[in-house]
Design an enzyme around this catalytic site. Structure first.
Site, PDB file in Angstrom:
ATOM      1  N   ASN A 197      48.631  37.421  70.607  1.00  9.08           N
ATOM      2  CA  ASN A 197      47.781  38.959  69.526  1.00  9.08           C
ATOM      3  C   ASN A 197      46.466  39.094  70.271  1.00  9.08           C
ATOM      4  OD1 ASN A 197      45.258  36.184  69.830  1.00  9.08           O
ATOM      5  ND2 ASN A 197      47.256  35.770  68.084  1.00  9.08           N
ATOM      6  N   ASP A 252      51.694  32.146  64.621  1.00 10.27           N
ATOM      7  CA  ASP A 252      52.932  31.871  63.579  1.00 10.27           C
ATOM      8  C   ASP A 252      53.909  31.486  63.490  1.00 10.27           C
ATOM      9  OD1 ASP A 252      50.314  30.642  61.843  1.00 10.27           O
ATOM     10  OD2 ASP A 252      50.070  32.851  60.978  1.00 10.27           O
ATOM     11  N   LYS A 307      65.881  39.899  80.584  1.00  5.15           N
ATOM     12  CA  LYS A 307      65.316  41.139  79.897  1.00  5.15           C
ATOM     13  C   LYS A 307      66.193  41.813  78.986  1.00  5.15           C
ATOM     14  CE  LYS A 307      63.151  45.078  80.807  1.00  5.15           C
ATOM     15  NZ  LYS A 307      63.260  46.884  81.413  1.00  5.15           N
ATOM     16  N   PRO A 312      54.710  24.713  65.173  1.00  5.78           N
ATOM     17  CA  PRO A 312      53.239  23.584  64.385  1.00  5.78           C
ATOM     18  C   PRO A 312      52.642  24.115  63.851  1.00  5.78           C
ATOM     19  CG  PRO A 312      54.423  23.245  66.493  1.00  5.78           C
ATOM     20  CD  PRO A 312      54.631  24.311  66.632  1.00  5.78           C
ATOM     21  N   ASP A 313      51.657  23.706  63.262  1.00  5.48           N
ATOM     22  CA  ASP A 313      50.316  24.316  62.769  1.00  5.48           C
ATOM     23  C   ASP A 313      49.424  23.086  63.390  1.00  5.48           C
ATOM     24  OD1 ASP A 313      47.271  23.801  61.338  1.00  5.48           O
ATOM     25  OD2 ASP A 313      48.576  25.697  60.468  1.00  5.48           O
ATOM     26  N   ILE A 314      48.805  23.487  64.937  1.00  5.48           N
ATOM     27  CA  ILE A 314      48.417  22.377  65.525  1.00  5.48           C
ATOM     28  C   ILE A 314      46.989  21.795  64.227  1.00  5.48           C
ATOM     29  CG2 ILE A 314      47.165  21.576  67.549  1.00  5.48           C
ATOM     30  CD1 ILE A 314      48.364  24.757  68.176  1.00  5.48           C
ATOM     31  N   PHE A 329      39.026  27.980  62.069  1.00  5.46           N
ATOM     32  CA  PHE A 329      38.582  29.215  61.839  1.00  5.46           C
ATOM     33  C   PHE A 329      39.023  29.707  60.618  1.00  5.46           C
ATOM     34  CE2 PHE A 329      35.484  30.529  64.761  1.00  5.46           C
ATOM     35  CZ  PHE A 329      34.878  29.474  65.412  1.00  5.46           C
ATOM     36  N   LYS A 375      41.927  27.925  52.829  1.00  2.00           N
ATOM     37  CA  LYS A 375      43.123  27.051  53.546  1.00  2.00           C
ATOM     38  C   LYS A 375      41.961  25.868  53.837  1.00  2.00           C
ATOM     39  CE  LYS A 375      44.184  30.992  56.366  1.00  2.00           C
ATOM     40  NZ  LYS A 375      43.975  31.903  57.161  1.00  2.00           N
ATOM     41  N   LYS A 395      43.930  22.692  54.733  1.00  2.00           N
ATOM     42  CA  LYS A 395      44.247  22.142  56.494  1.00  2.00           C
ATOM     43  C   LYS A 395      43.227  21.048  56.444  1.00  2.00           C
ATOM     44  CE  LYS A 395      45.427  26.367  58.588  1.00  2.00           C
ATOM     45  NZ  LYS A 395      45.898  26.912  59.728  1.00  2.00           N
TER      46      LYS A 395
HETATM   47  N1  CTP Z   1      45.582  26.606  63.687  1.00  2.00           N
HETATM   48  C1  CTP Z   1      46.403  26.040  64.297  1.00  2.00           C
HETATM   49  N2  CTP Z   1      47.573  26.190  64.138  1.00  2.00           N
HETATM   50  C2  CTP Z   1      48.896  27.110  64.284  1.00  2.00           C
HETATM   51  C3  CTP Z   1      48.266  28.319  63.083  1.00  2.00           C
HETATM   52  C4  CTP Z   1      46.583  28.205  63.518  1.00  2.00           C
HETATM   53  O1  CTP Z   1      45.915  24.997  64.773  1.00  2.00           O
HETATM   54  N3  CTP Z   1      49.892  27.341  64.056  1.00  2.00           N
HETATM   55  C5  CTP Z   1      44.663  26.799  63.662  1.00  2.00           C
HETATM   56  C6  CTP Z   1      43.561  27.869  63.622  1.00  2.00           C
HETATM   57  O2  CTP Z   1      42.922  27.860  65.066  1.00  2.00           O
HETATM   58  C7  CTP Z   1      42.527  27.909  63.202  1.00  2.00           C
HETATM   59  C8  CTP Z   1      43.572  27.743  61.622  1.00  2.00           C
HETATM   60  O3  CTP Z   1      44.439  26.773  62.142  1.00  2.00           O
HETATM   61  O4  CTP Z   1      41.227  27.477  63.052  1.00  2.00           O
HETATM   62  C9  CTP Z   1      43.754  29.368  61.241  1.00  2.00           C
HETATM   63  O5  CTP Z   1      44.377  29.468  60.297  1.00  2.00           O
HETATM   64  P1  CTP Z   1      45.622  29.944  60.104  1.00  2.00           P
HETATM   65  O6  CTP Z   1      46.563  29.017  59.954  1.00  2.00           O
HETATM   66  O7  CTP Z   1      46.047  30.511  61.778  1.00  2.00           O
HETATM   67  O8  CTP Z   1      45.644  30.910  59.354  1.00  2.00           O
HETATM   68  P2  CTP Z   1      46.980  31.349  58.642  1.00  2.00           P
HETATM   69  O9  CTP Z   1      47.065  29.684  58.475  1.00  2.00           O
HETATM   70  O10 CTP Z   1      47.606  31.409  59.728  1.00  2.00           O
HETATM   71  O11 CTP Z   1      47.122  31.465  56.621  1.00  2.00           O
HETATM   72  P3  CTP Z   1      47.497  33.476  57.765  1.00  2.00           P
HETATM   73  O12 CTP Z   1      48.518  33.620  58.828  1.00  2.00           O
HETATM   74  O13 CTP Z   1      48.395  32.921  56.208  1.00  2.00           O
HETATM   75  O14 CTP Z   1      45.894  33.682  56.710  1.00  2.00           O
END
Ligand code: CTP
Length: 404
Positions: A210, A279, A289, A305-307, A323, A337, A341
């Site tokens: 991104n 995500d 390739k 995984p969501d860190i 954020f 959110k 979270k």
């Molecule tokens: N984050 C994380 N690990 C992930 C995704 C997000 O730690 N796999 C953290 C980002 O660093 C940020 C926050 O979560 O602090 C952002 O929320 P985010 O999850 O990106 O928004 P999304 O859950 O992706 O929600 P959406 O895509 O539905 O807007």
């Protein structure tokens, strides 16, 4: 961006070609809102003229211990009393030797000895002079005496050689001065930050990523360091230099970022998730390739995984800051959110303003409601955010204390 209090920096210049860079430093300090009093050694005036420094700082430049225009002949005492900080840049090998030995045979060395404020020096010399045992001893002595040594850096030298000894750049010196004057609201705290994008490989040459530049996360790392914190910065691929003083861990994918955070989080007091973590990642990255074919191609993705959720869900979590970049309905999504979270503080922005640029504006959501940080350079926003985090963290700690 004159958000610094009106503080006086006594800028000392000694003899070295890097003195020309000190003129730029004087300009940056003035632009940042500092009062700058320049003092030059006789050798420094061979490289740049006092008139240059006088024009940039708007003040007469002092060069002489025996200046007849100072009525009490106490220029060394008066100048050092007026200073909040002395920065000698460039500091030659000879001047460092004088400082280490406590010599006072010209105005600058005398006022350094007579000072009652902190002293920083930015060494600049040929690499062999820097490596010489005498210089090493002098630097060790100065460090022991509480003098802050800024640099030097490695690179091309005026003498045609390459190596350690270049004065660090004016912008880095400005950062050091700014940092010195920041309130130490996170003194001794350990802060773990994720920053930048992640890159999820599709094959050896392609991937999903991104447009995050990492600027906000790196600015927060700098601001936390300036606030006295010990900072670990886990960063995805960006083209920024990590802030001096931070422990920096470079990763590529979300999985690697997750592993690095799991390793580093154990003793963190504060966790700030600034990274734009992907995500999803391809279910299986191809080892070779991928060749094009005539028809459609389907890429199967799986969740990463969501860190942030992992850190916030640990048994004794650090103070967690998330954020959120949204393209619409900022307030509603941000509030959701924060709950989902389970973080005490969520910093939200409009994705369009935040990504890639040098400025940002944030709305902070916490238990007390919303707080707006108006549009400003990312470094300014970072300092305001760090102050807010420090205040909430201190509240959380004292509430825990009261509960016993
Ligand atoms: N984050 C994380 N690990 C992930 C995704 C997000 O730690 N796999 C953290 C980002 O660093 C940020 C926050 O979560 O602090 C952002 O929320 P985010 O999850 O990106 O928004 P999304 O859950 O992706 O929600 P959406 O895509 O539905 O807007």
């Amino acid at each position: 961006m004159a958000d610094n209090p009106k503080r006086t920096v006594l800028l000392g210049l000694t003899g070295g070609i890097a003195a020309y860079k000190a003129a730029e430093l004087a300009r940056l300090l003035i632009q940042d809102g500092f009062t700058v009093q320049a003092v030059m050694t006789a050798a420094a005036t061979r490289f740049v003229t006092p008139a240059t420094l006088q024009a940039l700082t708007g003040r007469p430049v002092h060069t002489d211990l025996w200046d007849a225009s100072v009525p009490n002949s106490m220029a060394h005492i008066d100048l050092s009393r007026d200073a909040d900080l002395i920065l000698v840049a460039p500091a030659s090998a000879d001047f460092l030797a004088k400082l280490a030995g406590g010599l006072a045979d010209d105005l600058l060395s005398t006022l350094c000895l007579a000072r009652d404020c902190p002293l920083m020096v930015a060494p600049a010399m040929n690499r062999q002079m820097w490596e010489r045992a005498a210089t090493r001893r002098n630097i060790a002595t100065l460090e022991k005496d509480g003098v802050t040594i800024l640099g030097p850096a490695s690179g091309d030298q005026a003498c045609g050689e390459t190596g350690m000894g270049r004065m660090i750049e004016p912008d880095a010196l400005l950062q050091a001065v700014r940092g010195f004057f920041q309130p130490k609201v996170l003194e001794g705290r350990r802060v773990l930050i994720t920053a930048g994008p992640t890159f999820e490989a599709v094959d050896p040459v392609r991937g999903i990523t991104n447009r995050s530049s990492g600027k906000m996360g790196y600015a927060i790392a700098r601001a936390a360091l300036d606030a006295g914190a010990r900072v670990t910065l886990v960063s995805g691929p960006v083209s920024l230099a990590p802030p001096a003083g931070a422990k920096s861990v470079n990763v590529v994918s979300a999985a690697e970022m997750f592993d690095a955070v799991k390793k580093e989080v154990k003793d963190a007091d504060v966790f700030i998730g600034v990274a734009a973590v992907a995500d999803y990642r391809p279910v299986k990255a191809s080892g070779e390739k991928i060749k094009k074919t005539r028809g459609h191609v389907t890429l199967e993705l799986t969740r990463n995984p969501d860190i942030l959720e992992y850190v916030a869900g640990r048994p004794k979590p650090p103070f967690c800051v998330g954020f959120a970049a949204e393209s619409e309905d900022l307030e509603r999504y941000a509030q959701e959110k924060r709950k989902k979270k389970n973080v005490p503080l969520l910093a939200a922005n409009l994705a369009q303003t935040a990504i890639g640029g040098d400025e940002n504006e944030l709305i902070l959501f916490d238990d007390d409601g919303r707080h707006e940080l108006a549009r400003a350079p990312k470094e300014v926003i970072a300092r305001q955010l760090v102050e807010h985090i420090a205040a909430l963290y201190a509240e959380q700690q004292s509430a825990r204390h009261r509960k016993g």
